[in-house]
Design an enzyme around this catalytic site. Sequence first.
Site, PDB file in Angstrom:
ATOM      1  N   THR A  34       0.824  -1.209   0.000  1.00  0.00           N
ATOM      2  CA  THR A  34       0.000   0.000   0.000  1.00  0.00           C
ATOM      3  C   THR A  34       0.857   1.257   0.000  1.00  0.00           C
ATOM      4  OG1 THR A  34      -0.172   0.299   2.411  1.00  0.00           O
ATOM      5  CG2 THR A  34      -1.674  -1.288   1.384  1.00  0.00           C
ATOM      6  N   ASP A  58      -3.980   5.915   2.541  1.00  0.00           N
ATOM      7  CA  ASP A  58      -3.545   6.999   3.416  1.00  0.00           C
ATOM      8  C   ASP A  58      -4.032   6.589   4.798  1.00  0.00           C
ATOM      9  OD1 ASP A  58      -3.307   9.241   5.006  1.00  0.00           O
ATOM     10  OD2 ASP A  58      -4.052  10.635   3.500  1.00  0.00           O
ATOM     11  N   SER A 136       8.711   1.252  14.896  1.00  0.00           N
ATOM     12  CA  SER A 136       8.972   2.390  15.779  1.00  0.00           C
ATOM     13  C   SER A 136      10.291   3.000  15.341  1.00  0.00           C
ATOM     14  CB  SER A 136       8.992   1.926  17.237  1.00  0.00           C
ATOM     15  OG  SER A 136       9.342   2.960  18.115  1.00  0.00           O
ATOM     16  N   TYR A 150       8.632  13.935  17.060  1.00  0.00           N
ATOM     17  CA  TYR A 150       8.791  12.614  16.446  1.00  0.00           C
ATOM     18  C   TYR A 150       8.987  11.556  17.520  1.00  0.00           C
ATOM     19  CZ  TYR A 150      10.906   8.762  13.826  1.00  0.00           C
ATOM     20  OH  TYR A 150      11.200   7.523  13.298  1.00  0.00           O
ATOM     21  N   LYS A 154       6.804   8.065  18.558  1.00  0.00           N
ATOM     22  CA  LYS A 154       7.368   6.724  18.635  1.00  0.00           C
ATOM     23  C   LYS A 154       7.322   6.161  20.053  1.00  0.00           C
ATOM     24  CE  LYS A 154       8.142   6.294  14.284  1.00  0.00           C
ATOM     25  NZ  LYS A 154       7.293   5.372  13.496  1.00  0.00           N
TER      26      LYS A 154
END
Length: 282
Positions: A34, A58, A136, A150, A154
């Site tokens: 995808t 998406d 991750s 960010y 994670k």
Amino acid sequence: MPENAVWFITGCSTGLGRAVAEAVLGRGLRAVVTARDPAQVADLAAAHGERALALPLDVTDHAQVVDAVKRAETAFGRIDVLVNNAGYGYLAAVEEGEDEEVRRLFDTNVFGLADVTRAVLPGMRARRSGHVVNVSSLGGLAAFGATGYYHATKFAVEGLSESLAAEVAPLGIKVTIVEPAAFRTNWSGPSMRQSAVRIDDYAETAGARRAATTATYGHQPGDPVRAAEAILTAVGAGEPPLRLLLGKAAYDIATARLDTLRTAFDAWREVTLGADFPEGTR
């Protein structure tokens, strides 16, 4: 895991996601590949005939998530391995963060991952079999300047995945958290987003790390092809790991982080223990 296992992989247009898709298909397995733009994965489907299905996805679009999972299960009958790989980075000091960009980051890296997982789990539960692989980062274990938002996404993936692992283990479903260091992907290059806000007081901290991070593009030590093979090895193991560090830097920094945490915890041990009610009064 069945010999003809079906993999569902998000974010396959480039980087680690594409490398995993190629490795899976290269082993004769089946894969749903995808990407937001399915034209970027059309070649994978064309090269592998009925064993590959390219779909638009998406992960922030709930209707598209539901449709992609339904089409995958209709085509192949099931999903055995889900690889939640879609995601990207964002450079900004915490004070420099832009609300719209931060929310967009969480929508992709956290809420999109959770949405895809919820869509796939019913089929896995019904079969009492499956494996969820959440990509991750080393940045889910240790944090540095300029990537605070960010890291926050994670760290969220790490916690969500640990809870998921505890919940689905009795149902025959495995969970693996993949924690790569710097790999030669577009993460620090074309895929990286940055805050337009620059505050001079952070020039020597977050600002310096912004420059250092983007300078690594094209020179990262990690090989996505070898990383993909490592993921397949972990999924194929009799007892797959909950966490899979990828790259020497990931191992070195993660183990050093453990030592630092132990030292810090021990230094404040008496204060920590003193926060409970005294023995005999509970």
